[in-house]
Every structure is written in structure tokens, then in C-alpha cells.
Design a protein around this motif. Structure first.
Motif, PDB file in Angstrom:
ATOM      1  N   ASP A   1      27.507 -19.595  19.389  1.00  0.00           N
ATOM      2  CA  ASP A   1      26.751 -20.309  20.409  1.00  0.00           C
ATOM      3  C   ASP A   1      27.529 -20.221  21.724  1.00  0.00           C
TER       4      ASP A   1
ATOM      5  N   SER B   1      21.735 -21.994  21.467  1.00  0.00           N
ATOM      6  CA  SER B   1      21.061 -22.840  20.481  1.00  0.00           C
ATOM      7  C   SER B   1      19.860 -23.570  21.085  1.00  0.00           C
ATOM      8  N   ASP B   2      19.871 -23.855  22.405  1.00  0.00           N
ATOM      9  CA  ASP B   2      18.680 -24.410  23.055  1.00  0.00           C
ATOM     10  C   ASP B   2      17.504 -23.454  22.905  1.00  0.00           C
TER      11      ASP B   2
ATOM     12  N   THR C   1      17.260 -20.811  20.603  1.00  0.00           N
ATOM     13  CA  THR C   1      16.895 -20.575  19.200  1.00  0.00           C
ATOM     14  C   THR C   1      16.226 -21.798  18.574  1.00  0.00           C
ATOM     15  N   ASP C   2      16.496 -22.988  19.103  1.00  0.00           N
ATOM     16  CA  ASP C   2      15.800 -24.185  18.614  1.00  0.00           C
ATOM     17  C   ASP C   2      14.288 -24.058  18.807  1.00  0.00           C
ATOM     18  N   GLU C   3      13.869 -23.241  19.779  1.00  0.00           N
ATOM     19  CA  GLU C   3      12.447 -23.006  20.036  1.00  0.00           C
ATOM     20  C   GLU C   3      11.845 -22.048  19.005  1.00  0.00           C
TER      21      GLU C   3
ATOM     22  N   THR D   1      14.645 -15.579  18.067  1.00  0.00           N
ATOM     23  CA  THR D   1      15.080 -15.104  19.380  1.00  0.00           C
ATOM     24  C   THR D   1      15.670 -13.708  19.265  1.00  0.00           C
TER      25      THR D   1
ATOM     26  N   GLU E   1      16.114 -19.570  13.811  1.00  0.00           N
ATOM     27  CA  GLU E   1      16.289 -20.853  14.483  1.00  0.00           C
ATOM     28  C   GLU E   1      17.691 -21.433  14.322  1.00  0.00           C
ATOM     29  N   ASP E   2      18.427 -20.988  13.298  1.00  0.00           N
ATOM     30  CA  ASP E   2      19.790 -21.470  13.070  1.00  0.00           C
ATOM     31  C   ASP E   2      20.846 -20.502  13.599  1.00  0.00           C
ATOM     32  N   ARG E   3      20.424 -19.509  14.379  1.00  0.00           N
ATOM     33  CA  ARG E   3      21.280 -18.457  14.930  1.00  0.00           C
ATOM     34  C   ARG E   3      21.807 -17.503  13.857  1.00  0.00           C
TER      35      ARG E   3
END
Length: 170
Positions: free
Chosen positions: A23, A40-41, A43-45, A48, A141-143
Motif C-alpha cells: 500500500d 487501498s482507497d 482497491t476498496d472500490e 484495480t 479489493e484486498d490488494r
């Protein structure tokens, strides 16, 4: 015809499929403004595609972003596409305007993110200047890395059809 030497970039120590991408927080530029944001902002969406590329003024940036825009993966999939280079927010704003891009670009002039990803290389003949080698990471979403491509020479471009398959298989 442009005349340039192909440069071998050597080994990279990048995050591999199944690993968690590091991150980071950097200015994230869009067509209107920029603000600090973390990966992470984004990927939270949702899923990515993180695209590392050389500085905005170079021809590789034009080729990569034109190809991504033409393929429209973010239109056809639940996918965010963001870029990262050593260019400043001002340079990113110009690239976004000139290329009519709907993508957001992280600005990392010190190249610290590429260092953390193990994909930094020293620019030939420019003491103290490094930039990220071209690289593409498809993240959930968790990278977690679902797909990774990293250039082994410069210039080198991603295998766009491979990326497309990875996106479609998610």
C-alpha cells in the motif's frame, strides 16, 4: 524512424500473483484536481489495474494510455484503472487533458513506490534519477495480485491480450 538502444533492465523483485501489493499514499490526479489517496482507497472500490509507466513526456506513456483507452476495460468490467509514474501532478494533469483520459494517475517523483514494488531502475546517464520500469498489476479489493507483468527491457510494453484474459477470468 526513432533510433534508440534497447536497454536490459535486469531482475525485478516485484509482488507476484497471490501476494499482497504494498500500500502507499501519494497525490492522485484526475481531470479536475488532485488529492492524497492510498492504493487501498482505490482497491476498496473494487478490482484495480495498477499501471506503472515511465514519465509522462515519453512515448511509452502515450502508447500505453492510448491502448488502455481504446480497449475500454474499465467500461466493460467492474474495474478501476490507475497509473503511477515519477511525473508531478502538474505533468499528470497535462497528460490527462492532452490524451483526454478518464484515468487517475498517482504522482511519485521520488520513485519510492517503484522501490517498494521492486521495479525501480536508474535512468541511463542521469545521476540520481530513477523511474519505474513499465509494469501492470491486477489487484483485487484486498490488494492481492491476480496478474503481474513487469518489463525486462526498455522499451517494452505489456501483453494487452494477456491482461484482458486475466480481467475476464476474475
Amino acid at each position: 524512424m526513432v533510433d534508440f538502444d534497447v536497454v536490459e533492465l535486469g531482475e525485478a523483485d516485484n509482488p507476484e500473483v497471490g501476494e499482497t501489493a504494498p500500500d502507499f499514499t501519494r497525490p492522485l490526479v484526475n481531470e479536475e484536481f488532485w488529492e492524497n489517496a492510498s492504493l487501498s482507497d482505490v482497491t476498496d472500490e473494487g478490482a484495480t489495474l495498477l499501471v506503472f509507466y515511465t514519465m509522462d513526456g515519453g512515448f511509452p506513456a502515450t502508447y500505453i494510455w492510448n491502448e488502455l483507452r481504446e480497449r475500454g476495460w474499465d467500461d466493460d468490467n467492474d474495474l478501476r484503472i490507475v497509473g503511477l509514474s515519477i511525473s508531478t501532478p502538474y505533468e499528470h494533469k497535462t497528460l490527462i487533458e492532452e490524451r483526454e483520459m478518464a484515468y487517475r494517475l498517482f504522482s511519485d517523483p521520488a520513485n519510492e513506490v517503484a522501490d517498494a514494488y521492486g521495479i525501480s531502475y536508474d535512468m541511463d546517464g542521469m545521476a540520481g534519477i530513477s523511474e519505474p520500469r513499465p509494469a501492470v498489476f491486477l489487484l483485487d479489493e484486498d490488494r492481492t495480485v491476480e496478474y503481474a507483468w513487469v518489463a525486462t527491457e526498455w522499451p517494452d510494453f505489456p501483453e494487452y491480450d494477456e491482461i484482458e484474459r486475466a480481467i475476464e477470468e476474475r
